[in-house]
Write a protein that holds these residues in place. Structure first.
Motif, PDB file in Angstrom:
ATOM      1  N   CYS A 175       0.872  -1.179   0.000  1.00 55.45           N
ATOM      2  CA  CYS A 175       0.000   0.000   0.000  1.00 55.45           C
ATOM      3  C   CYS A 175       0.904   1.223   0.000  1.00 55.45           C
ATOM      4  CB  CYS A 175      -0.916   0.032   1.220  1.00 55.45           C
ATOM      5  SG  CYS A 175      -2.131  -1.293   1.276  1.00 55.45           S
ATOM      6  N   SER A 176       0.473   2.269  -0.674  1.00 54.32           N
ATOM      7  CA  SER A 176       1.280   3.483  -0.728  1.00 54.32           C
ATOM      8  C   SER A 176       1.500   4.071   0.662  1.00 54.32           C
ATOM      9  CB  SER A 176       0.603   4.518  -1.629  1.00 54.32           C
ATOM     10  OG  SER A 176       0.364   3.988  -2.924  1.00 54.32           O
ATOM     11  N   ILE A 177       0.536   3.893   1.541  1.00 53.60           N
ATOM     12  CA  ILE A 177       0.626   4.490   2.869  1.00 53.60           C
ATOM     13  C   ILE A 177       1.721   3.852   3.710  1.00 53.60           C
ATOM     14  CG2 ILE A 177      -1.016   2.946   4.011  1.00 53.60           C
ATOM     15  CD1 ILE A 177      -2.164   5.424   5.405  1.00 53.60           C
ATOM     16  N   TYR A 178       2.141   2.633   3.345  1.00 52.27           N
ATOM     17  CA  TYR A 178       3.222   1.977   4.093  1.00 52.27           C
ATOM     18  C   TYR A 178       4.529   2.764   4.000  1.00 52.27           C
ATOM     19  CZ  TYR A 178       0.303  -2.274   4.190  1.00 52.27           C
ATOM     20  OH  TYR A 178      -0.702  -3.181   4.384  1.00 52.27           O
ATOM     21  N   ASN A 179       4.724   3.446   2.891  1.00 49.68           N
ATOM     22  CA  ASN A 179       5.996   4.133   2.638  1.00 49.68           C
ATOM     23  C   ASN A 179       5.931   5.618   2.975  1.00 49.68           C
ATOM     24  OD1 ASN A 179       7.049   1.695   1.558  1.00 49.68           O
ATOM     25  ND2 ASN A 179       6.052   2.134  -0.402  1.00 49.68           N
ATOM     26  N   ARG A 180       4.874   6.036   3.624  1.00 46.55           N
ATOM     27  CA  ARG A 180       4.750   7.447   4.003  1.00 46.55           C
ATOM     28  C   ARG A 180       4.910   7.607   5.508  1.00 46.55           C
ATOM     29  NH1 ARG A 180      -0.984   8.296   1.020  1.00 46.55           N
ATOM     30  NH2 ARG A 180      -0.339   8.005  -1.164  1.00 46.55           N
ATOM     31  N   HIS A 184      -1.671   6.407  -9.116  1.00 49.56           N
ATOM     32  CA  HIS A 184      -0.647   6.140 -10.125  1.00 49.56           C
ATOM     33  C   HIS A 184      -0.763   4.680 -10.549  1.00 49.56           C
ATOM     34  CE1 HIS A 184       3.304   5.580 -12.014  1.00 49.56           C
ATOM     35  NE2 HIS A 184       3.318   6.886 -12.172  1.00 49.56           N
ATOM     36  N   PRO A 185      -0.704   4.410 -11.862  1.00 46.62           N
ATOM     37  CA  PRO A 185      -0.879   3.022 -12.327  1.00 46.62           C
ATOM     38  C   PRO A 185       0.080   2.024 -11.675  1.00 46.62           C
ATOM     39  CG  PRO A 185      -0.963   4.535 -14.176  1.00 46.62           C
ATOM     40  CD  PRO A 185      -0.557   5.350 -12.983  1.00 46.62           C
ATOM     41  N   LYS A 186       1.324   2.426 -11.453  1.00 50.03           N
ATOM     42  CA  LYS A 186       2.297   1.504 -10.868  1.00 50.03           C
ATOM     43  C   LYS A 186       1.930   1.149  -9.435  1.00 50.03           C
ATOM     44  CE  LYS A 186       7.266   0.728 -10.450  1.00 50.03           C
ATOM     45  NZ  LYS A 186       8.622   1.268 -10.722  1.00 50.03           N
ATOM     46  N   GLU A 187       1.457   2.120  -8.657  1.00 49.98           N
ATOM     47  CA  GLU A 187       1.054   1.856  -7.281  1.00 49.98           C
ATOM     48  C   GLU A 187      -0.175   0.955  -7.231  1.00 49.98           C
ATOM     49  OE1 GLU A 187       2.416   2.921  -4.111  1.00 49.98           O
ATOM     50  OE2 GLU A 187       4.068   2.991  -5.552  1.00 49.98           O
ATOM     51  N   PHE A 192      -0.381  -2.886  -5.672  1.00 47.18           N
ATOM     52  CA  PHE A 192      -1.416  -3.262  -4.706  1.00 47.18           C
ATOM     53  C   PHE A 192      -2.139  -4.528  -5.163  1.00 47.18           C
ATOM     54  CE2 PHE A 192      -5.898  -3.093  -3.445  1.00 47.18           C
ATOM     55  CZ  PHE A 192      -5.774  -3.079  -2.064  1.00 47.18           C
ATOM     56  N   ILE A 193      -2.492  -4.591  -6.439  1.00 42.43           N
ATOM     57  CA  ILE A 193      -3.187  -5.764  -6.972  1.00 42.43           C
ATOM     58  C   ILE A 193      -2.274  -6.989  -6.931  1.00 42.43           C
ATOM     59  CG2 ILE A 193      -4.167  -6.749  -9.078  1.00 42.43           C
ATOM     60  CD1 ILE A 193      -5.172  -3.948  -9.789  1.00 42.43           C
ATOM     61  N   PHE A 194      -1.021  -6.810  -7.267  1.00 42.56           N
ATOM     62  CA  PHE A 194      -0.080  -7.927  -7.363  1.00 42.56           C
ATOM     63  C   PHE A 194       0.141  -8.599  -6.006  1.00 42.56           C
ATOM     64  CE2 PHE A 194       4.215  -9.772  -7.550  1.00 42.56           C
ATOM     65  CZ  PHE A 194       4.122 -10.520  -8.705  1.00 42.56           C
ATOM     66  N   ASP A 233      -0.396  -2.961 -17.917  1.00 43.03           N
ATOM     67  CA  ASP A 233       1.004  -2.907 -18.375  1.00 43.03           C
ATOM     68  C   ASP A 233       1.965  -2.945 -17.196  1.00 43.03           C
ATOM     69  OD1 ASP A 233       0.210  -2.801 -21.002  1.00 43.03           O
ATOM     70  OD2 ASP A 233       0.263  -0.614 -21.124  1.00 43.03           O
ATOM     71  N   GLU A 234       1.661  -2.174 -16.171  1.00 41.37           N
ATOM     72  CA  GLU A 234       2.534  -2.150 -14.989  1.00 41.37           C
ATOM     73  C   GLU A 234       2.484  -3.488 -14.250  1.00 41.37           C
ATOM     74  OE1 GLU A 234       4.611   0.097 -14.226  1.00 41.37           O
ATOM     75  OE2 GLU A 234       3.978   1.760 -15.507  1.00 41.37           O
ATOM     76  N   LEU A 235       1.326  -4.118 -14.229  1.00 47.20           N
ATOM     77  CA  LEU A 235       1.178  -5.391 -13.540  1.00 47.20           C
ATOM     78  C   LEU A 235       1.995  -6.486 -14.225  1.00 47.20           C
ATOM     79  CD1 LEU A 235      -0.251  -6.858 -11.230  1.00 47.20           C
ATOM     80  CD2 LEU A 235      -2.176  -7.270 -12.758  1.00 47.20           C
ATOM     81  N   VAL A 236       2.048  -6.462 -15.537  1.00 46.43           N
ATOM     82  CA  VAL A 236       2.828  -7.457 -16.273  1.00 46.43           C
ATOM     83  C   VAL A 236       4.315  -7.313 -15.967  1.00 46.43           C
ATOM     84  CG1 VAL A 236       3.517  -8.223 -18.582  1.00 46.43           C
ATOM     85  CG2 VAL A 236       1.117  -7.703 -18.105  1.00 46.43           C
ATOM     86  N   THR A 237       4.793  -6.083 -15.864  1.00 43.68           N
ATOM     87  CA  THR A 237       6.218  -5.861 -15.615  1.00 43.68           C
ATOM     88  C   THR A 237       6.651  -6.296 -14.217  1.00 43.68           C
ATOM     89  OG1 THR A 237       5.810  -3.581 -14.882  1.00 43.68           O
ATOM     90  CG2 THR A 237       6.270  -3.919 -17.223  1.00 43.68           C
TER      91      THR A 237
END
Length: 331
Positions: A131-136, A178-181, A185-187, A209-213
């Protein structure tokens, strides 16, 4: 007959022993009468967790935690020992084996221990790995217990309406827009409904696209890599544009992760694309009860090499063996 008689005798002995233990337990009054049902349930959950911990400690030659928990507080007072009387690290370790429901129940008895941030942080990161909040930096009044409730609520919302679910996470500051975030989260989350997830990814190709990478297929055999891919991104039930898009993205990612194999075997994204379709068709053929005449290994090699002539016969044969032994690539 002797064995059956011995087993019956052992069963009768266990029944009699259980009745004796229940009578002793009732007479000794391990649970004081003025305790509520919540105390009994919480203590039972903690004892079960301690029993699990005790087994591991016994294997490692450690202390007997289960007996410690069931020891008497004093010669006059009986009952489960208060976890707050144990060393904090020991109490936290015992409660760390509980799930969120049992931990909430335990917090009704041991409020400080049941609300410990370390425990709820572990539950959050175990269920929702990113989750993005983990890094804040944590905002004022932040608690992982509250975050767990929000994550659970957001997941339920996503499973009903994926766009509203993602919107809920963003509105609470849990995810960045942001698509990467979103892809991370989904991954790293396993509580999302795969049907709703498929709908969401079909509409959000940037997130796809981000999920595949995020997948790393290095040194993986092609059918195994395809299975891993479809475990995270479920294949549609029917062939169509979305399935073609998934296989195309997978083919490029597989080649990017295995440059040595590409040079050695003469693979290309187009060749991997053909092989993936062949594997899917073979999986359906071998696993479907409606197909009576199953495709043979020779037939699969012949049909596949017609479309991918540069692929060796041995390699295609190994593909067939994998599907035959392991099973469907998109099950």
């Amino acid at each position: 007959m002797k064995i059956a008689g011995l087993q019956m005798g052992q069963a009768l002995w266990r029944v009699a022993r259980n009745q004796q233990l229940q009578q002793e337990f009732s007479e000794q009054g391990y649970l004081p009468r003025d305790r509520s049902r919540r105390m009994a349930a919480a203590a039972a959950a903690a004892a079960a967790a301690a029993d699990n911990l005790n087994y591991r400690r016994q294997v490692q030659g450690g202390i007997d935690i289960y007996q410690l928990l069931k020891a008497r507080k004093s010669k006059e007072e009986h009952g489960f020992i208060d976890l707050e009387m144990l060393p904090p690290e020991l109490s936290i370790t015992i409660l760390s084996y509980l799930n969120a429901t049992d931990l909430c129940l335990a917090s009704c008895v041991w409020q400080d221990l049941g609300s410990d941030e370390y425990l709820w942080q572990g539950l959050c990161k175990t269920t929702w790995g990113h989750c993005s909040i983990y890094n804040r930096r944590a905002p004022p009044g932040f608690s992982y217990r509250k975050l767990y409730m929000q994550l659970d609520e957001g997941s339920l919302t996503f499973n009903a309406n994926p766009h509203e679910g993602i919107g809920y996470f963003m509105s609470k500051g849990i995810l960045s827009d942001h698509p990467k975030e979103v892809a991370k989260f989904i991954f790293y989350t396993r509580t999302l409904n795969w049907k709703m997830l498929r709908i969401y990814l079909d509409e959000r190709r940037d997130v796809l696209d981000e999920l595949v990478t995020l997948h790393n297929f290095s040194n993986q055999f092609l059918p195994n890599a395809l299975r891993e891919f479809f475990r995270h991104i479920h294949a549609p039930e029917e062939r169509g544009e979305y399935l073609e898009t998934l296989i195309t993205k997978f083919s490029h990612r597989f080649c990017a992760c295995n440059p040595g194999l590409v040079r050695e075997m003469g693979l290309s994204p187009d060749a991997v694309y053909v092989l993936c379709y062949s594997l899917i068709l073979l999986s359906i053929d071998l696993s479907s009860p409606h197909v009576k005449n199953k495709m043979s290994k020779r037939e699969f090699i012949r049909n596949t090499r017609r479309a991918a002539q540069n692929i060796s016969e041995d390699f295609v044969g190994h593909l067939y063996d994998n599907i035959y032994l392991v099973g469907h690539v998109a099950a």
